[in-house]
Design a protein around this motif. Structure first.
Motif, short mmCIF file in Angstrom:
data_model
loop_
_atom_site.label_atom_id
_atom_site.label_comp_id
_atom_site.label_asym_id
_atom_site.label_seq_id
_atom_site.Cartn_x
_atom_site.Cartn_y
_atom_site.Cartn_z
N ASN A 234 -0.73 6.75 -2.40
CA ASN A 234 -1.48 6.08 -3.42
C ASN A 234 -2.37 5.03 -3.00
O ASN A 234 -2.11 3.88 -2.71
N THR A 235 -3.51 5.31 -3.04
CA THR A 235 -4.87 4.44 -2.14
C THR A 235 -4.80 3.18 -3.05
O THR A 235 -5.29 2.26 -2.72
N ILE A 236 -4.87 3.61 -4.53
CA ILE A 236 -4.84 2.43 -5.41
C ILE A 236 -4.06 1.25 -5.20
O ILE A 236 -4.29 0.18 -5.02
N TYR A 237 -2.73 1.70 -4.89
CA TYR A 237 -1.57 0.78 -4.53
C TYR A 237 -1.77 0.11 -3.30
O TYR A 237 -1.76 -1.21 -3.07
N MET A 238 -2.45 0.83 -2.35
CA MET A 238 -3.01 0.15 -0.88
C MET A 238 -4.02 -0.94 -1.19
O MET A 238 -4.06 -2.13 -0.53
N GLN A 239 -4.93 -0.60 -2.07
CA GLN A 239 -6.10 -1.25 -2.20
C GLN A 239 -5.73 -2.72 -2.90
O GLN A 239 -5.83 -3.74 -2.55
#
Length: 264
Positions: A234-239
């Motif tokens: 989940n790139t949103i989580y990482m961002q």
């Protein structure tokens, strides 16, 4: 170091909850010798289980936990007779059984809290009593002991605080299963982008479908694509994680500058 001899056996088929300690405790949940984890869904990794030895018998460990108040009144009831909305092991086992998650709170369906329907919860309760045993140890050092038990036994259903690389892929897939409610599954399968108070999207690296990241999913590190089954980070989580780290760093730097100013 804690000894296995410190633990006592509780069999939910033969014993009543009244024999459990009404005080802080640690507990280890194991499979009966004739049982195995109920993997009824498509999952690519079979977990490697470690054993807990008790009176010359070996039992495969699936979960360890701590009760900060009362194992009898709170934790046992939540896990063995409650709902997945308040029990992480129930949610994990139900997802492995193939049950569909639904919002836990009717009045706040977007808060990300989930459970199973009444029928599935009842089936899950019976499965747990038929297939699991519980070992318990009353003590006041439950927090540190829980960490030690996770380190020793690497239980596959402990998703938090478990940093062992063995079973890492299984935990990622299970975490992805737990993040999906039936509503999300339908919207993802149909490739519909549903708008709500919080909605962002990532693309599945395998099939290219757009996955909706709503309020309930934004804090999940891994998401399962329900179109192809691929586990996607989940790139949103990482961002958000990176932004939070940067914000904390800037806060610390500003604090240091203020200290330097007053020191001068």
């Amino acid at each position: 170091m804690i000894s296995q001899d410190d633990f006592s056996l509780f069999d939910p088929q033969k014993m009543g909850a009244s024999v459990l300690p009404d005080k802080p405790s640690n507990y280890i949940i194991v499979l009966r010798n004739t049982s195995s984890l109920p993997i009824k869904v498509q999952i690519s990794t079979t977990p490697i289980l470690t054993s807990f030895d008790y009176k010359e018998e070996k039992y495969n460990v699936v979960y360890v936990g701590k009760s900060s108040k009362s194992l009898r009144i709170r934790d046992y009831n939540q896990h063995f007779t409650g709902t997945a909305g308040y029990s992480t092991i129930r949610k994990s086992l139900g997802c492995l059984l193939g049950f569909k998650l639904i919002p836990r709170d009717i009045n706040s369906p977007q808060n990300g809290k989930t459970k199973f329907n009444e029928t599935d919860e009842s089936v899950l309760t019976e499965w747990m009593k038929d297939n699991l045993l519980l070992f318990h140890y009353a003590n006041n050092d439950y927090a540190d002991i829980e960490k030690e038990l996770i380190r020793i036994y690497n239980p596959p259903l402990n998703l938090q605080g478990n940093f062992n690389k063995i079973n890492l892929n299984f935990r990622k897939e299970l975490s992805a299963l737990r993040s999906c409610t039936s509503t999300k599954q339908n919207s993802m399968s149909d490739n519909l982008l549903t708008s709500n108070a919080y909605s962002q999207y990532i693309q599945c690296s395998n099939c290219g479908i757009n996955l909706t990241i709503d309020e309930g999913l934004k804090n999940e590190e891994y998401i399962k694509c329900l179109s192809c089954g691929c586990i996607v980070q989940n790139t949103i989580y990482m961002q958000n994680k990176n932004l939070k780290s940067a914000s904390n760093l800037n806060g610390n730097l500003n604090c240091s500058k203020e200290l330097e100013h007053y020191a001068s």
